[in-house]
Design a protein around this motif. Structure first.
Motif, PDB file in Angstrom:
ATOM      1  N   THR A  28       0.837  -1.196   0.000  1.00 60.84           N
ATOM      2  CA  THR A  28       0.000   0.000   0.000  1.00 60.84           C
ATOM      3  C   THR A  28       0.876   1.253   0.000  1.00 60.84           C
ATOM      4  OG1 THR A  28      -1.604  -1.226   1.252  1.00 60.84           O
ATOM      5  CG2 THR A  28      -1.892   1.166   1.209  1.00 60.84           C
ATOM      6  N   ILE A  29       0.612   2.124  -0.927  1.00 55.96           N
ATOM      7  CA  ILE A  29       1.363   3.383  -0.994  1.00 55.96           C
ATOM      8  C   ILE A  29       0.514   4.442  -0.294  1.00 55.96           C
ATOM      9  CG2 ILE A  29       2.357   5.119  -2.551  1.00 55.96           C
ATOM     10  CD1 ILE A  29       2.356   2.779  -4.674  1.00 55.96           C
ATOM     11  N   PRO A  30       1.085   5.149   0.690  1.00 53.71           N
ATOM     12  CA  PRO A  30       0.286   6.144   1.407  1.00 53.71           C
ATOM     13  C   PRO A  30      -0.258   7.210   0.452  1.00 53.71           C
ATOM     14  CG  PRO A  30       2.432   5.823   2.455  1.00 53.71           C
ATOM     15  CD  PRO A  30       2.471   5.055   1.183  1.00 53.71           C
ATOM     16  N   ALA A  31      -1.456   7.691   0.749  1.00 54.87           N
ATOM     17  CA  ALA A  31      -2.064   8.721  -0.108  1.00 54.87           C
ATOM     18  C   ALA A  31      -1.141   9.929  -0.218  1.00 54.87           C
ATOM     19  CB  ALA A  31      -3.423   9.124   0.453  1.00 54.87           C
ATOM     20  N   ALA A  32      -0.432  10.264   0.869  1.00 54.22           N
ATOM     21  CA  ALA A  32       0.448  11.450   0.845  1.00 54.22           C
ATOM     22  C   ALA A  32       1.530  11.318  -0.233  1.00 54.22           C
ATOM     23  CB  ALA A  32       1.089  11.643   2.216  1.00 54.22           C
ATOM     24  N   VAL A  33       2.018  10.094  -0.442  1.00 49.59           N
ATOM     25  CA  VAL A  33       3.051   9.879  -1.469  1.00 49.59           C
ATOM     26  C   VAL A  33       2.443  10.044  -2.862  1.00 49.59           C
ATOM     27  CG1 VAL A  33       4.637   8.160  -2.457  1.00 49.59           C
ATOM     28  CG2 VAL A  33       4.429   8.392   0.030  1.00 49.59           C
ATOM     29  N   LYS A  34       1.239   9.519  -3.018  1.00 47.99           N
ATOM     30  CA  LYS A  34       0.564   9.657  -4.321  1.00 47.99           C
ATOM     31  C   LYS A  34       0.290  11.137  -4.612  1.00 47.99           C
ATOM     32  CE  LYS A  34      -1.810   5.194  -3.908  1.00 47.99           C
ATOM     33  NZ  LYS A  34      -3.094   4.543  -3.671  1.00 47.99           N
ATOM     34  N   ILE A  35      -0.117  11.861  -3.582  1.00 53.34           N
ATOM     35  CA  ILE A  35      -0.413  13.292  -3.747  1.00 53.34           C
ATOM     36  C   ILE A  35       0.854  14.036  -4.160  1.00 53.34           C
ATOM     37  CG2 ILE A  35      -1.035  15.393  -2.447  1.00 53.34           C
ATOM     38  CD1 ILE A  35      -2.997  13.505  -0.838  1.00 53.34           C
ATOM     39  N   GLU A  36       1.937  13.728  -3.477  1.00 58.69           N
ATOM     40  CA  GLU A  36       3.225  14.378  -3.816  1.00 58.69           C
ATOM     41  C   GLU A  36       3.610  14.072  -5.267  1.00 58.69           C
ATOM     42  OE1 GLU A  36       5.803  15.985  -1.744  1.00 58.69           O
ATOM     43  OE2 GLU A  36       7.124  16.097  -3.498  1.00 58.69           O
ATOM     44  N   LEU A  37       3.370  12.828  -5.682  1.00 55.78           N
ATOM     45  CA  LEU A  37       3.696  12.453  -7.067  1.00 55.78           C
ATOM     46  C   LEU A  37       2.846  13.258  -8.059  1.00 55.78           C
ATOM     47  CD1 LEU A  37       5.198  10.634  -9.111  1.00 55.78           C
ATOM     48  CD2 LEU A  37       3.310   8.992  -8.884  1.00 55.78           C
ATOM     49  N   VAL A  38       1.540  13.301  -7.818  1.00 49.85           N
ATOM     50  CA  VAL A  38       0.654  14.038  -8.745  1.00 49.85           C
ATOM     51  C   VAL A  38       1.045  15.517  -8.760  1.00 49.85           C
ATOM     52  CG1 VAL A  38      -1.735  14.704  -9.251  1.00 49.85           C
ATOM     53  CG2 VAL A  38      -1.234  12.382  -8.447  1.00 49.85           C
ATOM     54  N   ASP A  39       1.342  16.081  -7.597  1.00 56.11           N
ATOM     55  CA  ASP A  39       1.717  17.502  -7.550  1.00 56.11           C
ATOM     56  C   ASP A  39       3.004  17.765  -8.333  1.00 56.11           C
ATOM     57  OD1 ASP A  39      -0.516  18.115  -6.094  1.00 56.11           O
ATOM     58  OD2 ASP A  39       0.515  18.328  -4.170  1.00 56.11           O
ATOM     59  N   ARG A  40       3.954  16.866  -8.215  1.00 56.14           N
ATOM     60  CA  ARG A  40       5.205  17.029  -8.984  1.00 56.14           C
ATOM     61  C   ARG A  40       4.913  16.977 -10.485  1.00 56.14           C
ATOM     62  NH1 ARG A  40      10.416  15.711  -6.882  1.00 56.14           N
ATOM     63  NH2 ARG A  40      10.443  15.619  -4.624  1.00 56.14           N
ATOM     64  N   LEU A  41       4.011  16.072 -10.873  1.00 58.39           N
ATOM     65  CA  LEU A  41       3.672  15.925 -12.295  1.00 58.39           C
ATOM     66  C   LEU A  41       2.907  17.159 -12.788  1.00 58.39           C
ATOM     67  CD1 LEU A  41       2.702  12.148 -12.097  1.00 58.39           C
ATOM     68  CD2 LEU A  41       4.758  13.100 -13.188  1.00 58.39           C
ATOM     69  N   THR A  42       2.059  17.692 -11.931  1.00 57.88           N
ATOM     70  CA  THR A  42       1.340  18.930 -12.293  1.00 57.88           C
ATOM     71  C   THR A  42       2.353  20.045 -12.545  1.00 57.88           C
ATOM     72  OG1 THR A  42      -0.610  18.302 -11.010  1.00 57.88           O
ATOM     73  CG2 THR A  42      -0.303  20.664 -11.452  1.00 57.88           C
ATOM     74  N   ARG A  43       3.309  20.173 -11.629  1.00 56.15           N
ATOM     75  CA  ARG A  43       4.293  21.257 -11.778  1.00 56.15           C
ATOM     76  C   ARG A  43       5.172  21.054 -13.009  1.00 56.15           C
ATOM     77  NH1 ARG A  43       4.576  20.690  -5.989  1.00 56.15           N
ATOM     78  NH2 ARG A  43       6.561  19.581  -6.111  1.00 56.15           N
ATOM     79  N   ALA A  44       5.327  19.789 -13.426  1.00 54.18           N
ATOM     80  CA  ALA A  44       6.149  19.506 -14.612  1.00 54.18           C
ATOM     81  C   ALA A  44       5.450  19.933 -15.905  1.00 54.18           C
ATOM     82  CB  ALA A  44       6.497  18.018 -14.667  1.00 54.18           C
ATOM     83  N   GLY A  45       4.152  20.195 -15.824  1.00 52.76           N
ATOM     84  CA  GLY A  45       3.482  20.785 -16.980  1.00 52.76           C
ATOM     85  C   GLY A  45       2.578  19.881 -17.804  1.00 52.76           C
ATOM     86  N   PHE A  46       2.218  18.711 -17.283  1.00 51.22           N
ATOM     87  CA  PHE A  46       1.324  17.837 -18.068  1.00 51.22           C
ATOM     88  C   PHE A  46      -0.052  18.485 -18.222  1.00 51.22           C
ATOM     89  CE2 PHE A  46       4.417  14.828 -16.455  1.00 51.22           C
ATOM     90  CZ  PHE A  46       4.691  14.105 -17.597  1.00 51.22           C
ATOM     91  N   PRO A  47      -0.626  18.404 -19.409  1.00 54.52           N
ATOM     92  CA  PRO A  47      -1.976  18.950 -19.603  1.00 54.52           C
ATOM     93  C   PRO A  47      -3.054  18.019 -19.060  1.00 54.52           C
ATOM     94  CG  PRO A  47      -1.158  18.010 -21.658  1.00 54.52           C
ATOM     95  CD  PRO A  47      -0.030  17.895 -20.656  1.00 54.52           C
TER      96      PRO A  47
END
Ligand code: HMG
Ligand code: MG
Length: 312
Positions: A28-47
């Motif tokens: 199980t991956i903690p939700a906080a890790v998933k959130i951090e991943l999505v936020d990093r991807l958002t900042r990287a510029g994915f549409p």
């Protein structure tokens, strides 16, 4: 391979790592890790980021925290966050989580449809009809995936006509985009030309996407072939995460870092910052305790270390 004159100037990369990538992880991956991943991807510029999956937690336990993830992320302006929604229960949860796009997922193979969503292709289209109507009513984008478009782990060969047939049925539900998915990564470039060439008679090429897994190491070649065929939307997964719980032995999606490296080399715009994606890939791989599966990502990370070392 033909000259780059036929290549598009720009493509859309849909980052599917937080969903297709992580859904297959046993721990199980903690939700906080998933959130951090999505936020990093958002900042990287994915549409467009596929961030969640509202499926049965008994079937795919890893995605049980999807609502928490969607509530915790910092949304980028104009970014489309997508979630899988196999039925109305999933749709209601996705709506409550304020996604911009819902994804219905069918298959070109009867056997895979049964294993993955516990119903026949025809039954799945009937279930999707309600989801499609609800999506339209609520002004959400509707995307559909056609799994096993190049081969099935259970039935083997999948005919091009069955891919075209399912694509047409999904089109008739009002989809904005349809993913042609190589779930088990068995395609080769000649098949990519053949499948997209045929499916383009059913649905506009500009709204078809290439969703390639890299099990047999063909994904980058397949993406090049899809570009030649006129495809301008591609799915990929940071650090090459993933696989499908209902396709044993299939490895992850093509790594996003590798796709971005290819696009850079071809002079094709993506709007995504490769260095930031490399960082996101190293972040999630460190959490998972293994090396990223991305060749380009690891090469870039190693080069950075080298440079840092030589400064000391
Ligand atoms: P089922 O067992 O036939 O459904 O599963 P059911 O309607 O009989 O419900 C059974 C239980 O599931 C009930 O709970 C429901 O409430 C619950 P119980 O009363 O037993 O406690 N349930 C749900 N819970 C949460 N969210 C829901 C939901 N629906 C029912 N939406 C179902 C049918 C479709 C739900 C199931 O088969 C399922 O969840 N499958 C998901 C499979 C999956 O996620 N696969 C991986 C994603 S697809 C993929 O990776 C391919 C792709 O990447 C493209 C490619 O590469 O090919 C997209
Ligand atoms: Mg997939």
């Amino acid at each position: 391979m033909s000259a780059s004159a036929t290549m598009p100037k720009q493509v859309k990369i849909v980052e599917v790592g937080p969903r297709d990538g992580l859904q297959n992880e046993k721990e199980t991956i903690p939700a906080a890790v998933k959130i951090e991943l999505v936020d990093r991807l958002t900042r990287a510029g994915f549409p467009n980021i596929e961030a969640a999956s509202f499926v049965s937690p008994k079937w795919v336990p890893q995605m049980a925290t999807s609502a928490e993830v969607m509530a915790g992320i910092v949304r980028g302006p104009g970014v489309i966050y997508s979630a899988l929604t196999p039925n109305m229960k999933g749709f209601e949860a996705a709506l409550a989580s304020k996604v911009q796009e819902v994804v219905i997922f069918g298959a070109a193979s009867e056997a895979f449809s049964q294993k993955n969503i516990n119903c026949s292709i025809a039954e799945s289209i009937e279930r999707f009809r309600d989801v499609a109507q609800a999506a339209k009513q609520h002004g959400l984008r509707l995307r559909a995936a056609v799994s096993c478009a190049f081969g099935c782990p259970y039935q083997g060969e999948v005919s091009i006509e069955s891919v075209a047939d399912v694509t047409a049925r999904l089109r008739d539900l009002g989809c904005d985009e349809i993913d042609i998915a190589d779930t088990i990564g068995v395609a080769t470039p000649n098949k990519v030309h053949a499948v997209f060439g045929r499916v383009a008679h059913e649905f506009p090429l500009a709204q078809l996407s290439g969703h390639f897994h890299d099990t047999y190491g063909q994904a980058i070649g397949n993406i090049y072939a899809a570009l030649e065929a006129g495809v301008i939307i591609f799915h990929s997964s940071v650090a090459g995460l993933g696989g499908c719980p209902y396709a044993k032995g299939a490895t992850g999606n093509v790594a996003t870092e590798d796709v971005l490296y290819l696009m850079q080399g071809l002079g094709i715009e993506t709007g995504v910052d490769l260095d930031m994606v490399v960082d996101a890939g190293q972040f999630i791989s460190a959490h998972l305790g293994r090396k990223a599966v991305s060749r380009a990502g690891n090469a870039i990370a190693a080069k950075r270390k080298d440079r840092e070392g030589s400064r000391v």
